[in-house]
Design a protein around this motif. Structure first.
Motif, short mmCIF file in Angstrom:
data_model
loop_
_atom_site.label_atom_id
_atom_site.label_comp_id
_atom_site.label_asym_id
_atom_site.label_seq_id
_atom_site.Cartn_x
_atom_site.Cartn_y
_atom_site.Cartn_z
N ASP A 105 -4.60 4.37 8.96
CA ASP A 105 -3.96 4.73 7.69
C ASP A 105 -2.55 5.29 7.87
OD1 ASP A 105 -4.41 7.33 8.61
OD2 ASP A 105 -6.22 7.59 7.40
N ALA A 106 -2.12 5.44 9.12
CA ALA A 106 -0.73 5.85 9.38
C ALA A 106 0.23 4.67 9.25
CB ALA A 106 -0.61 6.45 10.78
N LEU A 138 3.42 6.28 8.05
CA LEU A 138 3.10 7.34 7.11
C LEU A 138 2.41 8.45 7.91
CD1 LEU A 138 1.41 5.08 4.39
CD2 LEU A 138 3.78 5.91 4.36
N LYS A 139 2.24 9.59 7.30
CA LYS A 139 1.43 10.63 7.93
C LYS A 139 -0.02 10.12 7.99
CE LYS A 139 4.40 14.07 8.49
NZ LYS A 139 4.72 14.69 9.80
N SER A 183 6.10 0.64 9.66
CA SER A 183 6.48 1.63 8.66
C SER A 183 5.42 2.73 8.68
CB SER A 183 6.57 0.98 7.28
OG SER A 183 6.99 1.91 6.32
N LYS A 189 1.78 1.85 6.99
CA LYS A 189 1.97 1.45 5.59
C LYS A 189 1.62 -0.02 5.39
CE LYS A 189 5.50 1.43 1.92
NZ LYS A 189 6.92 1.72 1.61
N PRO A 201 8.15 10.24 8.21
CA PRO A 201 7.76 8.89 7.78
C PRO A 201 8.97 7.97 7.69
CG PRO A 201 6.60 10.53 6.49
CD PRO A 201 7.61 11.28 7.32
#
Length: 378
Positions: free
Chosen positions: A179-180, A206-207, A204, A182, A255
């Motif tokens: 899930d990190a 994300l946290k 890309s 994008k 991010p």
């Protein structure tokens, strides 16, 4: 005026000269026993490659024509024995001529041969070998009436292109799942590009968490943070361990878009942040200077850059680093890489091969897509 008639008859090699009226001699040659033939030894096969195109493939040697006054010789080649399409390899007064590998490669192109080991002929055999033909042409006579050609017997030679064997990458791609990532999440939709011992992929971030997998849709092939740490890898500080459970990687940086590089030789995992492209030139608002007014094209998605700004008549090019003048991202760079470039842009034809804006001046959105290899202007 007195008429003079000259007559010379040579038995064996027959040569007849006849002079005639008004003191203007006419030359007539009897070709019945005249011939030219190659005297050099030919290889059983000529092996060719583009890397050796400037090398000499062979030196053709033939016996001299003993008749006539025109001693020019033309070496001809063809892809069929009938010489339907004649290729002139050169004209000389000598009785020899070198043939370059590049000339044989041109004939190979005419035959439709290639270096790709995957292509074959209709019979299923490799499409990298064929036969071409050579001959020498000369003339007997002085170019006037009675001049005739002598053509040697045809010499057949075999040519073969060296097949390009794909270089082993020495590694297989790995899948990046979590899930990190994008637009990926916990799905097997993103894999690395493998270059020898180096894995690369634009992400890309994300946290969140992620880990690597060596096989698509196979959860048992996961490679987590502890796996690489145990192998002695130095891991980018923006990636930390989950600390329990699956011991996933946790992205702990800002991010954005990064190039993830896993180097199994150096034993490193590195994140390289995305950078913009800089647009500089008199067709753009900032003109030809790096003074702070130049336009940035931002990477909005992995390998896709985009910006909106005003274009005017003029030229420009892209730069990877602010203040560094180079031609790494000029029109030729993208054209040579196979990009389809918007028709409002042209190559300005200069040594810098700048982009030239030829559209109607105004504000446009330019998109550089390194995935689809397009540069569009909307």
């Amino acid at each position: 005026m007195k008429k003079i008639i000259y007559s010379i008859l040579l038995i064996g090699n027959v040569l007849l000269f006849t002079g005639c009226t008004d003191d203007k001699p006419i030359f007539i040659a009897d070709l019945s026993s005249e011939s030219i033939a190659f005297t050099n030894d030919f290889a059983s096969e000529y092996v060719l490659s583009k890397e050796t195109k400037n090398n000499i493939a062979d030196r053709l040697i033939w016996d001299a024509s003993i008749l006539g006054v025109n001693t020019d010789y033309e070496v001809q080649a063809a892809t069929d024995e009938s010489f339907t399409k004649v290729v002139s390899l050169g004209v000389t007064k000598k009785t020899n001529m070198t043939v370059l590998v590049s000339q044989l490669l041109d004939l190979a192109d005419q035959l439709g041969l290639d270096e790709d080991p995957k292509t074959t002929n209709s019979d299923g055999k490799l499409n990298n070998s064929g036969v071409v033909y050579f001959r020498v042409k000369s003339k007997i006579g002085n170019g006037g009436a009675g001049t005739e050609e002598i053509i040697s017997t045809v010499q057949m030679i075999n040519i073969r292109l060296i097949e390009k064997v794909a270089t082993s990458t020495a590694c297989n791609p790995i899948w990046v799942v979590g899930d990190a990532i994008k637009n990926v999440g916990w799905n097997f939709t993103l894999n690395t590009k493998c270059e020898l011992e180096v894995q690369r992929v634009k992400i890309s971030f994300l946290k969140g968490k992620f880990r690597f997998f060596t096989a698509e849709n196979d959860w048992a092939t996961g490679l987590n943070y502890e796996y690489y740490k145990g192998k002695g890898y130095t891991i980018d500080s923006r990636l930390i361990s989950e600390g329990s459970g699956d011991y996933n990687f946790v992205f702990d940086g800002t991010p954005g878009i990064y190039e993830l590089v896993v180097d199994s030789t150096k034993k490193t995992i590195v994140l390289n942040p995305s950078g913009p492209l800089w647009v500089v030139g008199d067709a753009t608002p900032g003109g030809w200077n790096f003074s702070g007014g130049e336009t940035q094209i931002v990477e909005i998605n992995p390998d896709i850059w985009q910006a909106t700004f005003a274009f005017s008549a003029g030229v420009f090019r892209f730069f990877e680093s602010q203040g560094v003048w180079d031609t790494n991202n000029n029109y030729k760079h993208y054209a040579d890489a196979g990009y389809v470039i918007d028709s409002k842009f042209q190559n300005d034809g200069s040594g810098d091969a700048n982009f030239k804006f030829v559209g109607t001046p105004g504000t446009y959105t330019v998109t550089i897509n390194a995935i689809d290899k397009t540069i569009k202007l909307n």
